[in-house]
Scaffold this motif. Sequence first.
Motif, PDB file in Angstrom:
ATOM      1  N   GLU A 210      11.588  14.077  22.310  1.00 49.09           N
ATOM      2  CA  GLU A 210      10.398  13.330  22.720  1.00 49.09           C
ATOM      3  C   GLU A 210      10.603  11.871  22.348  1.00 49.09           C
ATOM      4  O   GLU A 210      10.754  11.528  21.172  1.00 49.09           O
ATOM      5  CB  GLU A 210       9.157  13.907  22.032  1.00 49.09           C
ATOM      6  N   ASN A 218       1.716  11.025  19.730  1.00 50.41           N
ATOM      7  CA  ASN A 218       1.617  12.459  20.012  1.00 50.41           C
ATOM      8  C   ASN A 218       2.198  13.299  18.868  1.00 50.41           C
ATOM      9  O   ASN A 218       1.621  14.323  18.468  1.00 50.41           O
ATOM     10  CB  ASN A 218       2.338  12.784  21.315  1.00 50.41           C
ATOM     11  N   ARG A 219       3.342  12.883  18.339  1.00 44.01           N
ATOM     12  CA  ARG A 219       3.967  13.636  17.249  1.00 44.01           C
ATOM     13  C   ARG A 219       3.149  13.505  15.958  1.00 44.01           C
ATOM     14  O   ARG A 219       3.042  14.462  15.186  1.00 44.01           O
ATOM     15  CB  ARG A 219       5.400  13.149  17.029  1.00 44.01           C
ATOM     16  N   LYS A 220       2.550  12.347  15.735  1.00 45.90           N
ATOM     17  CA  LYS A 220       1.709  12.169  14.550  1.00 45.90           C
ATOM     18  C   LYS A 220       0.473  13.048  14.624  1.00 45.90           C
ATOM     19  O   LYS A 220       0.047  13.643  13.619  1.00 45.90           O
ATOM     20  CB  LYS A 220       1.307  10.698  14.428  1.00 45.90           C
ATOM     21  N   ARG A 221      -0.098  13.164  15.816  1.00 44.77           N
ATOM     22  CA  ARG A 221      -1.272  14.001  15.999  1.00 44.77           C
ATOM     23  C   ARG A 221      -0.943  15.481  15.772  1.00 44.77           C
ATOM     24  O   ARG A 221      -1.771  16.242  15.272  1.00 44.77           O
ATOM     25  CB  ARG A 221      -1.837  13.795  17.404  1.00 44.77           C
ATOM     26  N   ARG A 222       0.272  15.874  16.111  1.00 40.36           N
ATOM     27  CA  ARG A 222       0.694  17.261  15.907  1.00 40.36           C
ATOM     28  C   ARG A 222       1.290  17.492  14.510  1.00 40.36           C
ATOM     29  O   ARG A 222       1.701  18.611  14.200  1.00 40.36           O
ATOM     30  CB  ARG A 222       1.723  17.660  16.975  1.00 40.36           C
ATOM     31  N   GLN A 224       4.174  16.224  13.307  1.00 40.86           N
ATOM     32  CA  GLN A 224       5.625  16.454  13.422  1.00 40.86           C
ATOM     33  C   GLN A 224       6.463  15.274  12.942  1.00 40.86           C
ATOM     34  O   GLN A 224       7.687  15.306  13.076  1.00 40.86           O
ATOM     35  CB  GLN A 224       5.979  16.774  14.882  1.00 40.86           C
TER      36      GLN A 224
END
Length: 360
Positions: A210, A218-222, A224
């Motif tokens: 990604e 997006n990765r921070k929200r998940r 990751q």
Amino acid sequence: MLRRFITKDDGRQRPLGVTALEDKIAQRATVMVLNGIYETDFLGFSYGYRPGKSPHNALDALYTALLTRKVEWVLDGDISSFFDGLDHQWLIKFIEHRVADQRVVRLIRKWLNAGVLEEGQWSCSEEGTPQGGSASPLLANIYLHYVFDLWVQHWRKTKAKGDVIVVRWADDFVVGFQHQSDAERFHQELAERFAKFKLKLHPEKTRVIEFGFHAANNRKRRGQGKPQTFNFLGFTHICGQKRSNGMFTVLRRTMSKRKRAKLKEIKTELRKRMHHRVTEVGKWLRSVVGGHNRYYGVPSNQNSLSSFRFHVARHWYWTLRRRSQTRRLTWERMYRLVNRWLPPPTLHHPYPLRRLGVIT
């Protein structure tokens, strides 16, 4: 053809073919003729070993596409032992598709089947094209033009649901996608496509990550962590932010593996030149550091350039200190030597958006 080996970054041996003088002349003349034919066929996203195209042209195109197109996923691809596994029969078919003169085709077939001489023993080569020959880069581009380039061009027009960007340098390529589903489907179908032509994606170096405008959020929200990075043409590409407004940008750093390998090479060479004159070693180091700056001197890479210069100076310092057991070199004198002989970190390349805009 004489076989020689050089060590790759990962420790493996890369085979090179040393051709005879007569073959070099014949191959160079044939390549000049064939370039006139194939330069009209090759696609714009193919940059490797083509007249008028450099690695920084490919880097500029990749940087610009990542910033201006809707790219959220990246396939970082590498073909496993491409030059060693290239199929001769398919290559001859591809050449005959554009070259009608059978004398040229017969000459290329002889080069492919010439074999190699290794430790006095001759062995026939039924596949692959030796790296080091004048014709090898062009033959590799012809092979991948039909196997990869034309197929990718058709795939992104007919099967992709969103934007797709492609940049290829020889057997290294980067493909960007707007949707994850496109990236995963492309990865699977590309492996099947390569298997048909006896090629194989490198299992460790080929991956979908990604990477793009919204990747960090997006990765921070998940939960990751930061987006993964990928390497291309000596640079590590990183998802970053502009200092001025915090907008997404692509940061490029010198690959740590490349930098360590180069510093190790310099350290070994300094040991050999330990008792040479300081001015002689200084001139050599100036050319080495200057060449490093000219290639890696891109925006956002100043820290890596400074680090490289510092470690070169440190290796030189400890080498000079070993020359004498009685008269130790002081850092005050060493700073004078460094400032005189080692070029300071300098950016030799403008921002890709600016240069690419001028060129195109």
